[in-house]
Design a protein around this motif. Structure first.
Motif, PDB file in Angstrom:
ATOM      1  N   LEU A   1      37.205  50.248  44.206  1.00  0.00           N
ATOM      2  CA  LEU A   1      37.789  50.986  43.093  1.00  0.00           C
ATOM      3  C   LEU A   1      37.134  50.590  41.780  1.00  0.00           C
ATOM      4  N   TYR A   2      36.964  49.275  41.565  1.00  0.00           N
ATOM      5  CA  TYR A   2      36.334  48.817  40.330  1.00  0.00           C
ATOM      6  C   TYR A   2      34.898  49.322  40.217  1.00  0.00           C
ATOM      7  N   ASP A   3      34.171  49.325  41.325  1.00  0.00           N
ATOM      8  CA  ASP A   3      32.779  49.785  41.293  1.00  0.00           C
ATOM      9  C   ASP A   3      32.696  51.259  40.903  1.00  0.00           C
ATOM     10  N   LEU A   4      33.584  52.072  41.458  1.00  0.00           N
ATOM     11  CA  LEU A   4      33.566  53.498  41.142  1.00  0.00           C
ATOM     12  C   LEU A   4      33.915  53.745  39.682  1.00  0.00           C
ATOM     13  N   LEU A   5      34.998  53.127  39.213  1.00  0.00           N
ATOM     14  CA  LEU A   5      35.380  53.309  37.816  1.00  0.00           C
ATOM     15  C   LEU A   5      34.316  52.767  36.872  1.00  0.00           C
ATOM     16  N   ASN A   6      33.717  51.639  37.230  1.00  0.00           N
ATOM     17  CA  ASN A   6      32.664  51.064  36.397  1.00  0.00           C
ATOM     18  C   ASN A   6      31.496  52.034  36.238  1.00  0.00           C
ATOM     19  N   ALA A   7      31.068  52.652  37.356  1.00  0.00           N
ATOM     20  CA  ALA A   7      29.930  53.570  37.307  1.00  0.00           C
ATOM     21  C   ALA A   7      30.224  54.789  36.439  1.00  0.00           C
ATOM     22  N   GLN A   8      31.440  55.314  36.557  1.00  0.00           N
ATOM     23  CA  GLN A   8      31.770  56.513  35.785  1.00  0.00           C
ATOM     24  C   GLN A   8      31.994  56.186  34.309  1.00  0.00           C
ATOM     25  N   LEU A   9      32.646  55.062  34.023  1.00  0.00           N
ATOM     26  CA  LEU A   9      32.841  54.667  32.628  1.00  0.00           C
ATOM     27  C   LEU A   9      31.510  54.370  31.953  1.00  0.00           C
ATOM     28  N   TYR A  10      30.585  53.736  32.685  1.00  0.00           N
ATOM     29  CA  TYR A  10      29.303  53.344  32.106  1.00  0.00           C
ATOM     30  C   TYR A  10      28.548  54.540  31.528  1.00  0.00           C
ATOM     31  N   LEU A  11      28.540  55.651  32.251  1.00  0.00           N
ATOM     32  CA  LEU A  11      27.821  56.839  31.775  1.00  0.00           C
ATOM     33  C   LEU A  11      28.417  57.353  30.470  1.00  0.00           C
ATOM     34  N   TYR A  12      29.725  57.370  30.380  1.00  0.00           N
ATOM     35  CA  TYR A  12      30.371  57.826  29.144  1.00  0.00           C
ATOM     36  C   TYR A  12      30.194  56.808  28.018  1.00  0.00           C
ATOM     37  N   GLU A  13      30.168  55.524  28.362  1.00  0.00           N
ATOM     38  CA  GLU A  13      29.956  54.496  27.336  1.00  0.00           C
ATOM     39  C   GLU A  13      28.585  54.658  26.683  1.00  0.00           C
ATOM     40  N   GLN A  14      27.587  55.029  27.476  1.00  0.00           N
ATOM     41  CA  GLN A  14      26.258  55.267  26.907  1.00  0.00           C
ATOM     42  C   GLN A  14      26.283  56.484  25.991  1.00  0.00           C
ATOM     43  N   GLU A  15      26.984  57.521  26.405  1.00  0.00           N
ATOM     44  CA  GLU A  15      27.022  58.763  25.628  1.00  0.00           C
ATOM     45  C   GLU A  15      27.728  58.575  24.288  1.00  0.00           C
ATOM     46  N   TYR A  16      28.813  57.797  24.290  1.00  0.00           N
ATOM     47  CA  TYR A  16      29.617  57.668  23.071  1.00  0.00           C
ATOM     48  C   TYR A  16      29.443  56.307  22.395  1.00  0.00           C
ATOM     49  N   GLU A  17      28.463  55.518  22.852  1.00  0.00           N
ATOM     50  CA  GLU A  17      28.129  54.232  22.229  1.00  0.00           C
ATOM     51  C   GLU A  17      29.348  53.319  22.150  1.00  0.00           C
ATOM     52  N   SER A  18      30.023  53.211  23.270  1.00  0.00           N
ATOM     53  CA  SER A  18      31.250  52.423  23.320  1.00  0.00           C
ATOM     54  C   SER A  18      30.953  50.994  23.757  1.00  0.00           C
ATOM     55  N   VAL A  19      31.468  50.026  22.996  1.00  0.00           N
ATOM     56  CA  VAL A  19      31.357  48.606  23.333  1.00  0.00           C
ATOM     57  C   VAL A  19      32.762  48.013  23.279  1.00  0.00           C
ATOM     58  N   ALA A  20      33.208  47.444  24.390  1.00  0.00           N
ATOM     59  CA  ALA A  20      34.570  46.935  24.473  1.00  0.00           C
ATOM     60  C   ALA A  20      34.599  45.419  24.351  1.00  0.00           C
ATOM     61  N   ILE A  21      35.523  44.916  23.547  1.00  0.00           N
ATOM     62  CA  ILE A  21      35.755  43.473  23.473  1.00  0.00           C
ATOM     63  C   ILE A  21      36.472  43.003  24.736  1.00  0.00           C
ATOM     64  N   ASP A  22      37.476  43.774  25.140  1.00  0.00           N
ATOM     65  CA  ASP A  22      38.167  43.532  26.399  1.00  0.00           C
ATOM     66  C   ASP A  22      37.364  44.216  27.500  1.00  0.00           C
ATOM     67  N   THR A  23      36.711  43.453  28.358  1.00  0.00           N
ATOM     68  CA  THR A  23      35.797  44.021  29.346  1.00  0.00           C
ATOM     69  C   THR A  23      36.460  44.360  30.676  1.00  0.00           C
ATOM     70  N   SER A  24      37.798  44.285  30.738  1.00  0.00           N
ATOM     71  CA  SER A  24      38.486  44.754  31.933  1.00  0.00           C
ATOM     72  C   SER A  24      38.304  46.266  32.026  1.00  0.00           C
ATOM     73  N   ILE A  25      38.560  46.826  33.200  1.00  0.00           N
ATOM     74  CA  ILE A  25      38.409  48.271  33.378  1.00  0.00           C
ATOM     75  C   ILE A  25      39.313  49.026  32.418  1.00  0.00           C
ATOM     76  N   GLU A  26      40.547  48.593  32.297  1.00  0.00           N
ATOM     77  CA  GLU A  26      41.457  49.286  31.384  1.00  0.00           C
ATOM     78  C   GLU A  26      41.076  49.065  29.916  1.00  0.00           C
TER      79      GLU A  26
END
Length: 373
Positions: free
Chosen positions: A98-123
């Motif tokens: 589950l974490y691997d799938l969510l990580n892969a999908q979030l990563y693509l959007y993070e690149q698009e919207y230049e998102s950097v999280a201080i809290d690196t948990s999935i949520e």
């Protein structure tokens, strides 16, 4: 006529001129009437296409909606950032899947919207992503989640793993409550409605439309839609099988119609089976040919329910509304999965009479599931 068997992308469907049964009036009313929804429907009933249609709508792709009802309803076509997550993309045998799938999908959007999280948990990353998408575009965000429940369904029978999935998803989906001010719209779809206590306890602004009459036909095909869109094709089906057109309509109804998701509504056809019958000009058990869900097989092995009692089963509203984390009674799962459906209701006592929706499901259940029982 080009039948969109297995096509779940609205943009592809419209650009390649596959047939589309217009659901955009219901979609417009849904968008205008609220902001955070949940919908439960059986597999292969059009949930993924519904979310893809919403994605195209919120991306402002007006050209894809030419000739559809929403073209004359929507005046602004405002573009919003859309985060479309799909949990149907892989099997889940452990929490890391589950974490691997969510990580892969979030990563693509993070690149698009230049998102950097201080809290690196999935949520934590999900919350930061929603905020970053709003800051970059200046528009509130749309979140669409397809098959939200697949990890928990695959863990039926493994209580420890299901608890791990439940806790992870509870924290992940709970972000939609804390991010409410940054959201324009959110919708989660799945087969089952796991109890709000177990999965959605942190998301009390979620409106469940699964049994609301005004949205009963937002997925599936009604009798009226069948006649309006496929009348010429039913004529061909009749000719190929030595029938009159009226006989073909009755045969289609007997085999594939009969789904009711609330009381006192018209029956709905399973779109997957109906379109395949029209395309192949042959009646068949198409829904079951795709395979019996593993979670249902496991459930039937565990529970003690006489199969002869399923036809005409009387169920209270509470029995159909949600599936508990530990499944002791399979009725809610059988109903939400499409193996049973509502045939009548008693409004005074809040009860429903359940039965198989049609011959395809009844025959498939007997032939495919009862041996496991």
């Amino acid at each position: 006529m080009k039948y969109p068997i297995g096509i779940q992308q609205f943009e592809k469907l419209r650009e390649d001129e596959w047939v589309y049964v217009d659901k955009t009036r219901q979609i417009y009313e849904l968008v205008q009437g609220g902001s955070c929804y949940f919908l439960s429907r059986p597999r292969r009933f059009g949930k993924s296409l519904l979310l893809s249609t919403l994605e195209a709508y919120f991306q402002g792709k007006k050209h894809l909606f030419e000739g559809l009802a929403i073209e004359n309803l929507e005046k602004e076509w405002t573009v919003h950032p859309v985060l479309h997550l799909d949990l149907n993309a892989k099997p889940f045998t452990k929490l890391q899947d589950l974490y691997d799938l969510l990580n892969a999908q979030l990563y693509l959007y993070e690149q698009e919207y230049e998102s950097v999280a201080i809290d690196t948990s999935i949520e934590g990353r999900f919350r930061a992503l929603i905020r970053a998408a709003k800051l970059k575009t200046g528009r509130n965000v749309v979140v669409l989640v397809d098959e939200y429940d697949k990890p928990m369904l695959q863990a039926i029978g493994n209580e420890e793993l299901q608890t791990e999935f439940r806790n992870a998803l509870k924290a992940f989906y709970g972000v939609l409550k804390s991010a409410d001010g940054d959201l324009r719209f959110a919708m989660l779809t799945g087969v089952t409605r796991f109890s709000k206590v177990s999965v959605f306890s942190d998301l009390n602004n979620l409106e469940d439309i699964s049994m609301m009459p005004q949205y009963h036909d937002i997925c599936g095909i009604s009798e009226k839609e069948l006649h309006a869109t496929f009348d010429a094709e039913v004529e061909k089906l009749a000719q190929a099988n030595g029938q009159t057109k009226e006989e073909a309509y009755l045969e289609l109804q007997r085999r594939y119609d009969g789904y009711h998701f609330c009381g006192d509504t018209q029956g709905l056809y399973n779109p997957f089976s109906l379109l395949l019958a029209l395309k192949n000009m042959c009646y068949g058990s198409y829904w079951f040919s795709t395979g019996t869900p593993t979670y249902l097989v496991e459930l039937m092995k565990e529970v003690d329910l006489n199969p002869s009692e399923l036809s005409g089963y009387e169920a209270a509203t509470s029995e159909l509304e949600s599936v508990q984390a530990r499944v002791d009674n399979p009725i809610a799962v059988l109903y939400q999965s499409g193996y049973l459906t509502i045939k009548s209701c008693d409004k005074r006592f809040g009860t429903y009479r359940l039965d198989y929706p049609n011959e395809e499901v009844k025959e498939g259940f007997v032939n495919s599931l009862l041996p496991y029982y």
